[in-house]
Design a protein around this motif. Structure first.
Motif, PDB file in Angstrom:
ATOM      1  N   LEU A  66       0.727  -1.136  -0.004  1.00 20.35           N
ATOM      2  CA  LEU A  66      -0.010  -0.181   0.107  1.00 20.35           C
ATOM      3  C   LEU A  66       0.875   1.144  -0.135  1.00 20.35           C
ATOM      4  O   LEU A  66       1.697   1.197   0.647  1.00 20.35           O
ATOM      5  CB  LEU A  66      -0.962   0.137   1.263  1.00 20.35           C
ATOM      6  CG  LEU A  66      -1.874  -1.030   1.236  1.00 20.35           C
ATOM      7  CD1 LEU A  66      -2.482  -1.086   2.725  1.00 20.35           C
ATOM      8  CD2 LEU A  66      -2.785  -1.148   0.357  1.00 20.35           C
ATOM      9  N   ASN A  67       0.452   2.247  -0.633  1.00 16.19           N
ATOM     10  CA  ASN A  67       0.872   3.615  -0.563  1.00 16.19           C
ATOM     11  C   ASN A  67       0.032   4.531  -0.028  1.00 16.19           C
ATOM     12  O   ASN A  67      -1.272   4.414  -0.236  1.00 16.19           O
ATOM     13  CB  ASN A  67       1.377   4.036  -1.936  1.00 16.19           C
ATOM     14  CG  ASN A  67       2.296   3.340  -2.597  1.00 16.19           C
ATOM     15  OD1 ASN A  67       3.488   3.358  -2.048  1.00 16.19           O
ATOM     16  ND2 ASN A  67       2.197   2.537  -3.592  1.00 16.19           N
ATOM     17  N   ARG A  68       0.537   5.672   0.467  1.00 16.22           N
ATOM     18  CA  ARG A  68      -0.261   6.571   1.091  1.00 16.22           C
ATOM     19  C   ARG A  68      -1.076   7.358   0.022  1.00 16.22           C
ATOM     20  O   ARG A  68      -0.447   7.657  -1.179  1.00 16.22           O
ATOM     21  CB  ARG A  68       0.443   7.486   2.046  1.00 16.22           C
ATOM     22  CG  ARG A  68      -0.372   8.856   2.586  1.00 16.22           C
ATOM     23  CD  ARG A  68       0.439   9.433   3.526  1.00 16.22           C
ATOM     24  NE  ARG A  68      -0.411  10.787   4.253  1.00 16.22           N
ATOM     25  CZ  ARG A  68      -0.802  11.594   3.827  1.00 16.22           C
ATOM     26  NH1 ARG A  68      -0.665  11.944   2.720  1.00 16.22           N
ATOM     27  NH2 ARG A  68      -1.652  12.462   4.602  1.00 16.22           N
ATOM     28  N   HIS A  69      -2.448   7.847   0.144  1.00 19.67           N
ATOM     29  CA  HIS A  69      -3.187   8.493  -1.000  1.00 19.67           C
ATOM     30  C   HIS A  69      -3.043   9.732  -0.687  1.00 19.67           C
ATOM     31  O   HIS A  69      -3.198  10.350   0.539  1.00 19.67           O
ATOM     32  CB  HIS A  69      -4.749   7.887  -0.802  1.00 19.67           C
ATOM     33  CG  HIS A  69      -5.555   8.346  -2.002  1.00 19.67           C
ATOM     34  ND1 HIS A  69      -5.778   9.562  -2.380  1.00 19.67           N
ATOM     35  CD2 HIS A  69      -5.916   7.601  -2.909  1.00 19.67           C
ATOM     36  CE1 HIS A  69      -6.562   9.462  -3.519  1.00 19.67           C
ATOM     37  NE2 HIS A  69      -6.424   8.249  -3.945  1.00 19.67           N
ATOM     38  N   PRO A  70      -3.070  10.628  -1.899  1.00 14.71           N
ATOM     39  CA  PRO A  70      -2.497  11.976  -1.732  1.00 14.71           C
ATOM     40  C   PRO A  70      -3.735  12.605  -1.141  1.00 14.71           C
ATOM     41  O   PRO A  70      -3.861  13.933  -0.721  1.00 14.71           O
ATOM     42  CB  PRO A  70      -2.148  12.587  -2.973  1.00 14.71           C
ATOM     43  CG  PRO A  70      -2.532  11.379  -4.019  1.00 14.71           C
ATOM     44  CD  PRO A  70      -2.838  10.051  -3.187  1.00 14.71           C
ATOM     45  N   SER A  71      -5.177  12.084  -1.184  1.00 13.32           N
ATOM     46  CA  SER A  71      -6.092  12.645  -0.556  1.00 13.32           C
ATOM     47  C   SER A  71      -6.409  12.670   0.730  1.00 13.32           C
ATOM     48  O   SER A  71      -7.417  13.154   1.625  1.00 13.32           O
ATOM     49  CB  SER A  71      -7.268  12.469  -1.328  1.00 13.32           C
ATOM     50  OG  SER A  71      -7.411  12.916  -2.594  1.00 13.32           O
ATOM     51  N   SER A  72      -5.566  11.622   1.532  1.00 13.91           N
ATOM     52  CA  SER A  72      -5.644  11.382   2.869  1.00 13.91           C
ATOM     53  C   SER A  72      -5.479  12.525   3.776  1.00 13.91           C
ATOM     54  O   SER A  72      -4.537  13.135   3.695  1.00 13.91           O
ATOM     55  CB  SER A  72      -4.900  10.134   3.314  1.00 13.91           C
ATOM     56  OG  SER A  72      -5.005   9.883   4.352  1.00 13.91           O
ATOM     57  N   ILE A  73      -6.207  12.698   5.124  1.00 15.32           N
ATOM     58  CA  ILE A  73      -5.901  13.575   5.777  1.00 15.32           C
ATOM     59  C   ILE A  73      -5.498  13.161   7.109  1.00 15.32           C
ATOM     60  O   ILE A  73      -5.244  14.035   8.019  1.00 15.32           O
ATOM     61  CB  ILE A  73      -7.490  14.232   6.206  1.00 15.32           C
ATOM     62  CG1 ILE A  73      -8.415  13.251   6.838  1.00 15.32           C
ATOM     63  CG2 ILE A  73      -8.164  14.999   5.030  1.00 15.32           C
ATOM     64  CD1 ILE A  73      -9.836  13.977   7.490  1.00 15.32           C
ATOM     65  N   HIS A  74      -5.028  11.903   6.852  1.00 18.43           N
ATOM     66  CA  HIS A  74      -4.503  11.299   8.176  1.00 18.43           C
ATOM     67  C   HIS A  74      -2.825  11.136   7.948  1.00 18.43           C
ATOM     68  O   HIS A  74      -2.571  10.268   7.143  1.00 18.43           O
ATOM     69  CB  HIS A  74      -4.934   9.853   8.543  1.00 18.43           C
ATOM     70  CG  HIS A  74      -6.441   9.874   8.719  1.00 18.43           C
ATOM     71  ND1 HIS A  74      -7.016  10.262   9.880  1.00 18.43           N
ATOM     72  CD2 HIS A  74      -7.524   9.454   7.915  1.00 18.43           C
ATOM     73  CE1 HIS A  74      -8.190  10.063   9.739  1.00 18.43           C
ATOM     74  NE2 HIS A  74      -8.494   9.633   8.501  1.00 18.43           N
ATOM     75  N   PRO A  75      -2.187  12.060   8.693  1.00 17.95           N
ATOM     76  CA  PRO A  75      -0.665  11.896   8.323  1.00 17.95           C
ATOM     77  C   PRO A  75       0.112  10.532   8.827  1.00 17.95           C
ATOM     78  O   PRO A  75       1.106  10.260   8.176  1.00 17.95           O
ATOM     79  CB  PRO A  75      -0.004  13.014   9.137  1.00 17.95           C
ATOM     80  CG  PRO A  75      -1.004  13.180  10.283  1.00 17.95           C
ATOM     81  CD  PRO A  75      -2.492  12.983   9.584  1.00 17.95           C
ATOM     82  N   GLY A  76      -0.329   9.922   9.579  1.00 16.54           N
ATOM     83  CA  GLY A  76       0.059   8.642  10.003  1.00 16.54           C
ATOM     84  C   GLY A  76      -0.336   7.398   9.059  1.00 16.54           C
ATOM     85  O   GLY A  76       0.424   6.174   9.195  1.00 16.54           O
ATOM     86  N   ASP A  77      -0.771   7.809   7.889  1.00 21.23           N
ATOM     87  CA  ASP A  77      -1.131   6.695   6.919  1.00 21.23           C
ATOM     88  C   ASP A  77       0.011   6.386   5.860  1.00 21.23           C
ATOM     89  O   ASP A  77      -0.105   6.702   4.789  1.00 21.23           O
ATOM     90  CB  ASP A  77      -2.400   6.982   6.342  1.00 21.23           C
ATOM     91  CG  ASP A  77      -3.594   6.712   7.100  1.00 21.23           C
ATOM     92  OD1 ASP A  77      -3.555   6.225   8.184  1.00 21.23           O
ATOM     93  OD2 ASP A  77      -4.666   7.253   6.549  1.00 21.23           O
ATOM     94  N   GLN A  78       1.283   6.109   6.499  1.00 16.27           N
ATOM     95  CA  GLN A  78       2.431   6.112   5.642  1.00 16.27           C
ATOM     96  C   GLN A  78       2.868   4.911   5.964  1.00 16.27           C
ATOM     97  O   GLN A  78       3.005   4.142   6.801  1.00 16.27           O
ATOM     98  CB  GLN A  78       3.525   7.131   6.053  1.00 16.27           C
ATOM     99  CG  GLN A  78       3.088   8.331   5.833  1.00 16.27           C
ATOM    100  CD  GLN A  78       4.027   9.592   6.379  1.00 16.27           C
ATOM    101  OE1 GLN A  78       5.065   9.370   6.175  1.00 16.27           O
ATOM    102  NE2 GLN A  78       3.455  10.431   7.009  1.00 16.27           N
TER     103      GLN A  78
END
Length: 96
Positions: free
Chosen positions: A84-96
């Motif tokens: 998985l890669n972080r989605h650019p629209s995610s508002i959750h900075p920990g989703d990395q």
């Protein structure tokens, strides 16, 4: 790195119930230790099946491989892995 991992358990129908119970107890302890370490970030049961969907946070592919191979139920599992890669629209900075 985050990984979406789907696991289906296929214990043999003729497996000794005591052996199955022991393996399941070891699996629970191992998975809970990985959760406490932050490696196994999420786990969800798939309703009606002996299956789960999980999110793992591992250093790299090799680390994920080691973690999965360490599962006591591994010999009885069908596993599907999706990096998985972080989605650019995610508002959750920990989703990395």
């Amino acid at each position: 790195m985050l990984y979406h991992v789907a696991m289906t358990v296929n214990l043999p129908a003729d497996m000794d119930p005591a052996v199955a119970a022991q393996i399941k107890a070891e699996e629970k302890a191992y998975s809970q230790a990985l959760q406490k370490e932050g490696v196994w970030r999420h786990i969800w049961r798939v309703s009606g099946l002996y299956e789960n969907v999980s999110i793992f946070d591992c250093r790299d592919h090799e680390h994920l491989h080691e973690v999965l191979m360490g599962l006591p139920l591994y010999p009885y599992m069908d596993i599907s892995v999706t990096p998985l890669n972080r989605h650019p629209s995610s508002i959750h900075p920990g989703d990395q």
